[in-house]
Scaffold this motif. Structure first.
Motif, PDB file in Angstrom:
ATOM      1  N   ASP A   1      12.376  69.065 114.082  1.00  0.00           N
ATOM      2  CA  ASP A   1      11.890  68.431 115.306  1.00  0.00           C
ATOM      3  C   ASP A   1      12.272  66.953 115.334  1.00  0.00           C
ATOM      4  O   ASP A   1      12.794  66.446 116.337  1.00  0.00           O
ATOM      5  N   PHE A   2      12.006  66.255 114.239  1.00  0.00           N
ATOM      6  CA  PHE A   2      12.338  64.834 114.168  1.00  0.00           C
ATOM      7  C   PHE A   2      13.853  64.622 114.183  1.00  0.00           C
ATOM      8  O   PHE A   2      14.346  63.661 114.785  1.00  0.00           O
TER       9      PHE A   2
ATOM     10  N   TYR B   1      15.694  75.417 106.403  1.00  0.00           N
ATOM     11  CA  TYR B   1      15.724  74.457 105.296  1.00  0.00           C
ATOM     12  C   TYR B   1      14.326  74.080 104.811  1.00  0.00           C
ATOM     13  O   TYR B   1      14.191  73.449 103.763  1.00  0.00           O
ATOM     14  N   GLY B   2      13.293  74.425 105.576  1.00  0.00           N
ATOM     15  CA  GLY B   2      11.938  74.083 105.164  1.00  0.00           C
ATOM     16  C   GLY B   2      11.056  73.750 106.348  1.00  0.00           C
ATOM     17  O   GLY B   2      11.002  74.493 107.334  1.00  0.00           O
ATOM     18  N   LYS B   3      10.380  72.616 106.283  1.00  0.00           N
ATOM     19  CA  LYS B   3       9.440  72.203 107.320  1.00  0.00           C
ATOM     20  C   LYS B   3      10.087  72.150 108.706  1.00  0.00           C
ATOM     21  O   LYS B   3      11.140  71.526 108.878  1.00  0.00           O
ATOM     22  N   THR B   4       9.429  72.779 109.671  1.00  0.00           N
ATOM     23  CA  THR B   4       9.932  72.728 111.045  1.00  0.00           C
ATOM     24  C   THR B   4       9.879  71.313 111.592  1.00  0.00           C
ATOM     25  O   THR B   4      10.719  70.922 112.421  1.00  0.00           O
TER      26      THR B   4
ATOM     27  N   ASN C   1       4.240  84.878 106.336  1.00  0.00           N
ATOM     28  CA  ASN C   1       3.208  84.999 107.371  1.00  0.00           C
ATOM     29  C   ASN C   1       2.528  83.672 107.682  1.00  0.00           C
ATOM     30  O   ASN C   1       2.051  83.454 108.793  1.00  0.00           O
ATOM     31  N   ASP C   2       2.469  82.789 106.684  1.00  0.00           N
ATOM     32  CA  ASP C   2       1.834  81.489 106.907  1.00  0.00           C
ATOM     33  C   ASP C   2       2.795  80.446 107.479  1.00  0.00           C
ATOM     34  O   ASP C   2       2.438  79.277 107.617  1.00  0.00           O
ATOM     35  N   GLY C   3       4.022  80.876 107.802  1.00  0.00           N
ATOM     36  CA  GLY C   3       4.996  79.977 108.416  1.00  0.00           C
ATOM     37  C   GLY C   3       5.902  79.267 107.431  1.00  0.00           C
ATOM     38  O   GLY C   3       6.869  78.616 107.845  1.00  0.00           O
ATOM     39  N   LYS C   4       5.625  79.369 106.131  1.00  0.00           N
ATOM     40  CA  LYS C   4       6.462  78.708 105.136  1.00  0.00           C
ATOM     41  C   LYS C   4       7.767  79.476 104.922  1.00  0.00           C
ATOM     42  O   LYS C   4       7.876  80.646 105.276  1.00  0.00           O
ATOM     43  N   ILE C   5       8.731  78.802 104.325  1.00  0.00           N
ATOM     44  CA  ILE C   5      10.065  79.358 104.146  1.00  0.00           C
ATOM     45  C   ILE C   5      10.328  79.631 102.667  1.00  0.00           C
ATOM     46  O   ILE C   5       9.948  78.844 101.799  1.00  0.00           O
ATOM     47  N   ILE C   6      11.004  80.758 102.384  1.00  0.00           N
ATOM     48  CA  ILE C   6      11.511  81.011 101.043  1.00  0.00           C
ATOM     49  C   ILE C   6      13.017  81.220 101.133  1.00  0.00           C
ATOM     50  O   ILE C   6      13.526  81.776 102.104  1.00  0.00           O
TER      51      ILE C   6
ATOM     52  N   ARG D   1       6.713  62.434 106.780  1.00  0.00           N
ATOM     53  CA  ARG D   1       7.445  62.601 105.518  1.00  0.00           C
ATOM     54  C   ARG D   1       6.520  62.346 104.328  1.00  0.00           C
ATOM     55  O   ARG D   1       6.555  63.066 103.324  1.00  0.00           O
ATOM     56  N   PHE D   2       5.704  61.326 104.424  1.00  0.00           N
ATOM     57  CA  PHE D   2       4.768  61.006 103.346  1.00  0.00           C
ATOM     58  C   PHE D   2       3.682  62.085 103.238  1.00  0.00           C
ATOM     59  O   PHE D   2       3.275  62.464 102.143  1.00  0.00           O
ATOM     60  N   LYS D   3       3.225  62.587 104.379  1.00  0.00           N
ATOM     61  CA  LYS D   3       2.168  63.595 104.383  1.00  0.00           C
ATOM     62  C   LYS D   3       2.637  64.892 103.733  1.00  0.00           C
ATOM     63  O   LYS D   3       1.876  65.548 103.002  1.00  0.00           O
ATOM     64  N   PHE D   4       3.885  65.289 103.991  1.00  0.00           N
ATOM     65  CA  PHE D   4       4.430  66.539 103.454  1.00  0.00           C
ATOM     66  C   PHE D   4       5.535  66.250 102.433  1.00  0.00           C
ATOM     67  O   PHE D   4       6.553  66.941 102.394  1.00  0.00           O
TER      68      PHE D   4
END
Length: 326
Positions: free
Chosen positions: A261-262, A254-257, A148-153, A53-56
């Motif tokens: 996972d967590f 919603y964003g980060k995969t 393409n880079d895996g990010k979400i819009i 969470r802190f990293k991202f």
């Protein structure tokens, strides 16, 4: 051959002949050992979650935008309300467990039975609520597009409010059908086809000039996701590769995969503990009904399972704080 007669004093000691440590029974001490080891496990999971969470921190999903559902209130934006209700139910079940233990100290079988039943009901309600949360999280709310880079819009209106893909996608008739065994000589299993294609989303977006997009990047000052001007939106859509609906271990609308996972791992691990606690409580509950502990002259077993149940409730307080509030 000499024989040894056990005295009442010996029965008060553990097998090794030592006096009771901390003046508690062997069973209660072992329960404390288990709770301590389990607490370390949960601490490791939550610590790993905190590190990621802190990293991202600038792209982590916002809980108020993820957990917005409430039963029978479809379409109503109720951020965190149902999660708060779940938490209240679980904490209340901890109160009824305290009352059951207290009634056991007083050897009041009827009260122990009643409060144990309330504790079990509270646990079942919480577990069912958690399953309902999983269902909505997996099913998704609005849908998104993966780059393409895996990010979400995500897509928003002129006011910055997120809109569903269905509300603007330009649906077209397609002859493409899911490949099933009855439609081919050589059968190859195929996943369920998406209800909305990427092309339908892009074409629908072109016909709705009032819409624009927002990235998963979060403005740390306003706590809101960055909105991209309409003029630059098509540049992102041209770099998109798939439509994402809901969340799983591979993608997350919603964003980060990593968030998904967590979420699945930690809440699922806690849910398993709640399920185990319910099963144990049910066993103890029926033993209370048939008078097992009345005949033993002690309701210590209720106190042991009570320690476990309080631990499960306490862990949820930390999970609730880390996942939903912070």
């Amino acid at each position: 051959m000499e024989s040894t007669i056990a005295t009442d004093a010996d029965r008060d000691n553990w097998g090794g002949g030592n006096k009771k440590p901390l003046n508690v029974s062997y069973g209660k001490m072992m329960m404390w050992f288990f709770i301590l080891s389990d607490a370390l496990t949960f601490s490791g999971f939550l610590g790993a979650y905190g590190l990621m969470r802190f990293k991202f921190i600038d792209s982590w999903p916002i809980a108020d935008e993820v957990f917005t559902h409430f039963p029978f209130l479809h379409g109503v934006h109720a951020p965190m309300y149902y999660v708060a209700l779940m938490t209240f139910v679980l904490i209340f079940s901890s109160v009824t467990m305290v009352l059951a233990v207290d009634a056991g100290h007083q050897m009041k079988k009827a009260k122990v039975t009643f409060y144990m039943l309330l504790t079990i009901i509270g646990g079942v309600i919480f577990l069912g609520s958690q399953a309902w949360e999983w269902k909505n999280f997996i099913g998704g709310s609005y849908g998104a597009v993966q780059l393409n880079d895996g990010k979400i819009i995500q897509f928003v209106d002129a006011s910055g409010n997120q809109v569903t893909l269905e509300s603007f996608a330009k649906f077209s008739d397609s002859e493409r059908t899911k490949h099933i065994k009855s439609k081919g000589l050589w059968f190859v299993e195929e996943a369920t086809l998406p209800t909305i294609t990427l092309n339908e989303v892009i074409e629908g977006f072109k016909e709705h000039p009032e819409l624009t997009i927002r990235t998963e990047q979060v403005n740390l000052e306003t706590k809101e996701k960055n909105i991209i001007p309409r003029a630059n939106a098509m540049q992102f859509l041209n770099e998109s590769k798939a439509v994402v609906v809901g969340a799983n271990l591979k993608v997350n609308e919603y964003g980060k995969t990593l968030f998904a996972d967590f979420f699945f791992f930690i809440t699922g691990f806690h849910g398993f503990h709640v399920f185990s606690g319910i099963i144990i409580n049910i066993i103890i509950f029926f033993n209370v009904i048939i008078g097992t502990y009345e005949r033993r002259g002690s309701y210590e077993m209720v106190e042991k399972v009570g320690l476990y149940w309080h631990f499960v409730d306490l862990v949820w307080v930390f999970v609730f704080t880390f996942f939903y509030l912070v």
